[in-house]
Design a protein around this motif. Structure first.
Motif, PDB file in Angstrom:
ATOM      1  N   ALA A  84      -6.027  11.465  -4.692  1.00 17.24           N
ATOM      2  CA  ALA A  84      -5.704  11.984  -6.022  1.00 17.24           C
ATOM      3  C   ALA A  84      -4.279  12.527  -6.125  1.00 17.24           C
ATOM      4  CB  ALA A  84      -6.699  13.076  -6.405  1.00 17.24           C
ATOM      5  N   LEU A  85      -3.581  12.649  -4.994  1.00 16.45           N
ATOM      6  CA  LEU A  85      -2.226  13.193  -5.017  1.00 16.45           C
ATOM      7  C   LEU A  85      -1.219  12.138  -5.478  1.00 16.45           C
ATOM      8  CD1 LEU A  85      -2.096  15.120  -1.610  1.00 16.45           C
ATOM      9  CD2 LEU A  85      -2.299  16.114  -3.901  1.00 16.45           C
ATOM     10  N   PRO A  86      -0.207  12.562  -6.228  1.00 15.42           N
ATOM     11  CA  PRO A  86       0.879  11.617  -6.544  1.00 15.42           C
ATOM     12  C   PRO A  86       1.724  11.377  -5.296  1.00 15.42           C
ATOM     13  CG  PRO A  86       1.376  13.785  -7.435  1.00 15.42           C
ATOM     14  CD  PRO A  86      -0.019  13.864  -6.860  1.00 15.42           C
ATOM     15  N   ALA A  87       2.384  10.252  -5.242  1.00 10.19           N
ATOM     16  CA  ALA A  87       3.189   9.890  -4.068  1.00 10.19           C
ATOM     17  C   ALA A  87       4.328  10.870  -3.826  1.00 10.19           C
ATOM     18  CB  ALA A  87       3.735   8.483  -4.223  1.00 10.19           C
ATOM     19  N   ASP A  88       4.763  11.589  -4.862  1.00 10.62           N
ATOM     20  CA  ASP A  88       5.871  12.529  -4.679  1.00 10.62           C
ATOM     21  C   ASP A  88       5.404  13.971  -4.499  1.00 10.62           C
ATOM     22  OD1 ASP A  88       4.986  12.941  -7.263  1.00 10.62           O
ATOM     23  OD2 ASP A  88       6.983  12.963  -8.164  1.00 10.62           O
ATOM     24  N   ASP A  89       4.115  14.163  -4.226  1.00  7.92           N
ATOM     25  CA  ASP A  89       3.595  15.500  -3.973  1.00  7.92           C
ATOM     26  C   ASP A  89       4.275  16.074  -2.723  1.00  7.92           C
ATOM     27  OD1 ASP A  89       1.503  17.372  -2.509  1.00  7.92           O
ATOM     28  OD2 ASP A  89       0.976  17.342  -4.639  1.00  7.92           O
ATOM     29  N   PRO A  90       4.595  17.361  -2.728  1.00  4.77           N
ATOM     30  CA  PRO A  90       5.261  17.966  -1.560  1.00  4.77           C
ATOM     31  C   PRO A  90       4.489  17.792  -0.242  1.00  4.77           C
ATOM     32  CG  PRO A  90       5.369  19.452  -3.427  1.00  4.77           C
ATOM     33  CD  PRO A  90       4.489  18.304  -3.838  1.00  4.77           C
ATOM     34  N   LEU A  91       3.171  17.755  -0.293  1.00  5.99           N
ATOM     35  CA  LEU A  91       2.406  17.546   0.941  1.00  5.99           C
ATOM     36  C   LEU A  91       2.664  16.153   1.502  1.00  5.99           C
ATOM     37  CD1 LEU A  91      -1.001  19.151  -0.105  1.00  5.99           C
ATOM     38  CD2 LEU A  91       0.627  20.061   1.545  1.00  5.99           C
ATOM     39  N   ILE A  92       2.734  15.162   0.636  1.00  8.05           N
ATOM     40  CA  ILE A  92       2.994  13.788   1.072  1.00  8.05           C
ATOM     41  C   ILE A  92       4.444  13.654   1.538  1.00  8.05           C
ATOM     42  CG2 ILE A  92       3.036  11.364   0.361  1.00  8.05           C
ATOM     43  CD1 ILE A  92       0.201  12.610   0.668  1.00  8.05           C
ATOM     44  N   THR A 113      -1.221  20.080   5.521  1.00  6.42           N
ATOM     45  CA  THR A 113      -0.161  21.012   5.890  1.00  6.42           C
ATOM     46  C   THR A 113       0.010  21.093   7.410  1.00  6.42           C
ATOM     47  OG1 THR A 113      -0.560  22.304   3.893  1.00  6.42           O
ATOM     48  CG2 THR A 113       0.610  23.410   5.661  1.00  6.42           C
ATOM     49  N   ALA A 114      -1.070  20.920   8.160  1.00  3.87           N
ATOM     50  CA  ALA A 114      -1.016  21.014   9.620  1.00  3.87           C
ATOM     51  C   ALA A 114      -0.469  19.751  10.287  1.00  3.87           C
ATOM     52  CB  ALA A 114      -2.408  21.316  10.171  1.00  3.87           C
ATOM     53  N   ILE A 115      -0.538  18.622   9.606  1.00  5.04           N
ATOM     54  CA  ILE A 115      -0.130  17.354  10.223  1.00  5.04           C
ATOM     55  C   ILE A 115       1.355  17.316  10.587  1.00  5.04           C
ATOM     56  CG2 ILE A 115       0.130  14.870   9.797  1.00  5.04           C
ATOM     57  CD1 ILE A 115      -2.619  14.948   8.431  1.00  5.04           C
ATOM     58  N   PRO A 116       2.290  17.750   9.735  1.00  3.72           N
ATOM     59  CA  PRO A 116       3.702  17.668  10.133  1.00  3.72           C
ATOM     60  C   PRO A 116       4.025  18.422  11.428  1.00  3.72           C
ATOM     61  CG  PRO A 116       3.568  17.960   7.769  1.00  3.72           C
ATOM     62  CD  PRO A 116       2.177  18.144   8.320  1.00  3.72           C
ATOM     63  N   ALA A 117       3.433  19.581  11.622  1.00  2.00           N
ATOM     64  CA  ALA A 117       3.678  20.325  12.860  1.00  2.00           C
ATOM     65  C   ALA A 117       3.150  19.538  14.064  1.00  2.00           C
ATOM     66  CB  ALA A 117       3.041  21.701  12.799  1.00  2.00           C
ATOM     67  N   ALA A 118       1.993  18.936  13.911  1.00  2.00           N
ATOM     68  CA  ALA A 118       1.438  18.120  14.998  1.00  2.00           C
ATOM     69  C   ALA A 118       2.323  16.897  15.248  1.00  2.00           C
ATOM     70  CB  ALA A 118       0.010  17.705  14.677  1.00  2.00           C
ATOM     71  N   MET A 178       0.856  -1.174   0.000  1.00  2.00           N
ATOM     72  CA  MET A 178       0.000   0.000   0.000  1.00  2.00           C
ATOM     73  C   MET A 178       0.900   1.235   0.000  1.00  2.00           C
ATOM     74  SD  MET A 178      -2.850   1.281   2.801  1.00  2.00           S
ATOM     75  CE  MET A 178      -3.828  -0.172   2.636  1.00  2.00           C
ATOM     76  N   GLY A 179       0.592   2.191  -0.848  1.00  2.00           N
ATOM     77  CA  GLY A 179       1.368   3.420  -0.931  1.00  2.00           C
ATOM     78  C   GLY A 179       0.992   4.417   0.153  1.00  2.00           C
ATOM     79  N   THR A 180       1.774   5.457   0.237  1.00  2.00           N
ATOM     80  CA  THR A 180       1.544   6.454   1.272  1.00  2.00           C
ATOM     81  C   THR A 180       0.195   7.153   1.109  1.00  2.00           C
ATOM     82  OG1 THR A 180       2.823   8.016  -0.044  1.00  2.00           O
ATOM     83  CG2 THR A 180       3.978   6.899   1.743  1.00  2.00           C
ATOM     84  N   THR A 181      -0.158   7.526  -0.119  1.00  2.00           N
ATOM     85  CA  THR A 181      -1.441   8.219  -0.300  1.00  2.00           C
ATOM     86  C   THR A 181      -2.609   7.292   0.005  1.00  2.00           C
ATOM     87  OG1 THR A 181      -1.395   7.765  -2.684  1.00  2.00           O
ATOM     88  CG2 THR A 181      -0.575   9.909  -1.958  1.00  2.00           C
ATOM     89  N   ASP A 182      -2.488   6.015  -0.376  1.00  2.00           N
ATOM     90  CA  ASP A 182      -3.545   5.046  -0.071  1.00  2.00           C
ATOM     91  C   ASP A 182      -3.696   4.857   1.436  1.00  2.00           C
ATOM     92  OD1 ASP A 182      -4.062   4.557  -2.776  1.00  2.00           O
ATOM     93  OD2 ASP A 182      -2.636   2.890  -2.855  1.00  2.00           O
ATOM     94  N   SER A 183      -2.562   4.764   2.114  1.00  2.00           N
ATOM     95  CA  SER A 183      -2.580   4.565   3.558  1.00  2.00           C
ATOM     96  C   SER A 183      -3.211   5.750   4.278  1.00  2.00           C
ATOM     97  CB  SER A 183      -1.150   4.338   4.054  1.00  2.00           C
ATOM     98  OG  SER A 183      -1.120   4.191   5.447  1.00  2.00           O
ATOM     99  N   LEU A 184      -2.797   6.959   3.899  1.00  2.00           N
ATOM    100  CA  LEU A 184      -3.362   8.156   4.530  1.00  2.00           C
ATOM    101  C   LEU A 184      -4.842   8.303   4.204  1.00  2.00           C
ATOM    102  CD1 LEU A 184      -3.251  10.775   6.112  1.00  2.00           C
ATOM    103  CD2 LEU A 184      -2.251  11.876   4.098  1.00  2.00           C
ATOM    104  N   ALA A 185      -5.211   8.117   2.951  1.00  2.00           N
ATOM    105  CA  ALA A 185      -6.624   8.231   2.559  1.00  2.00           C
ATOM    106  C   ALA A 185      -7.470   7.199   3.300  1.00  2.00           C
ATOM    107  CB  ALA A 185      -6.780   8.075   1.051  1.00  2.00           C
ATOM    108  N   GLY A 186      -6.952   5.985   3.435  1.00  2.00           N
ATOM    109  CA  GLY A 186      -7.674   4.943   4.174  1.00  2.00           C
ATOM    110  C   GLY A 186      -7.869   5.312   5.630  1.00  2.00           C
ATOM    111  N   HIS A 187      -6.846   5.897   6.230  1.00  2.00           N
ATOM    112  CA  HIS A 187      -6.962   6.333   7.628  1.00  2.00           C
ATOM    113  C   HIS A 187      -8.018   7.427   7.761  1.00  2.00           C
ATOM    114  CE1 HIS A 187      -5.684   7.074  11.740  1.00  2.00           C
ATOM    115  NE2 HIS A 187      -5.843   8.357  11.462  1.00  2.00           N
ATOM    116  N   LEU A 188      -8.004   8.393   6.862  1.00  2.00           N
ATOM    117  CA  LEU A 188      -8.981   9.485   6.922  1.00  2.00           C
ATOM    118  C   LEU A 188     -10.399   8.962   6.725  1.00  2.00           C
ATOM    119  CD1 LEU A 188      -7.017  12.189   4.901  1.00  2.00           C
ATOM    120  CD2 LEU A 188      -7.343  12.087   7.386  1.00  2.00           C
ATOM    121  N   ARG A 189     -10.586   8.013   5.807  1.00  2.00           N
ATOM    122  CA  ARG A 189     -11.919   7.420   5.614  1.00  2.00           C
ATOM    123  C   ARG A 189     -12.374   6.672   6.861  1.00  2.00           C
ATOM    124  NH1 ARG A 189      -9.931   6.655   0.410  1.00  2.00           N
ATOM    125  NH2 ARG A 189      -9.209   4.556   0.936  1.00  2.00           N
ATOM    126  N   ALA A 190     -11.454   5.951   7.496  1.00  2.00           N
ATOM    127  CA  ALA A 190     -11.807   5.207   8.713  1.00  2.00           C
ATOM    128  C   ALA A 190     -12.221   6.158   9.833  1.00  2.00           C
ATOM    129  CB  ALA A 190     -10.621   4.348   9.160  1.00  2.00           C
TER     130      ALA A 190
END
Length: 109
Positions: free
Chosen positions: A46-54, A94-99, A1-13
């Motif tokens: 929808a973000l690519p795995a190399d997006d700066p946010l990811i 954008t807020a997650i890294p600071a947290a 599972m890629g990073t975007t899939d993992s994060l999106a899955g967590h947010l959906r859960a």
């Protein structure tokens, strides 16, 4: 599972968790949180795995010690996500890294 899939899955859960909460007179708080999280999940997917946010999330340790594991939020990140109810999805990402720094998650690099 890629990073975007993992994060999106967590947010959906977490959105499902919000929808399952029954609280009288919550002023639609749980519904607003769920919708905002579902919006963020769709945006993330929808973000690519190399997006700066990811990449920023990887650099902050949210995907494990080497930035290639599943999304695992610490306590501060979990609280941020669980209370997210307003704002654009990129603002949440954008807020997650600071947290994560507040959680003291180890930087993978």
């Amino acid at each position: 599972m890629g990073t975007t899939d993992s994060l999106a899955g967590h947010l959906r859960a977490r959105a499902r968790w919000r929808l399952d909460r029954v609280q009288t007179r919550d002023g639609d708080w749980n519904a607003r949180c769920a919708l905002a999280l579902l919006d963020a999940a769709a945006y993330t997917q929808a973000l690519p795995a190399d997006d700066p946010l990811i990449t920023a999330l990887e650099d902050s340790g949210c995907f494990g010690a080497y930035g290639c594991g599943d999304f695992e939020p610490g306590e501060a990140v979990a609280k941020l996500i669980d209370s997210w109810h307003d704002g654009d999805p990129w603002e949440l990402l954008t807020a997650i890294p600071a947290a994560a720094r507040a959680d003291g998650l180890p930087s993978p690099r």
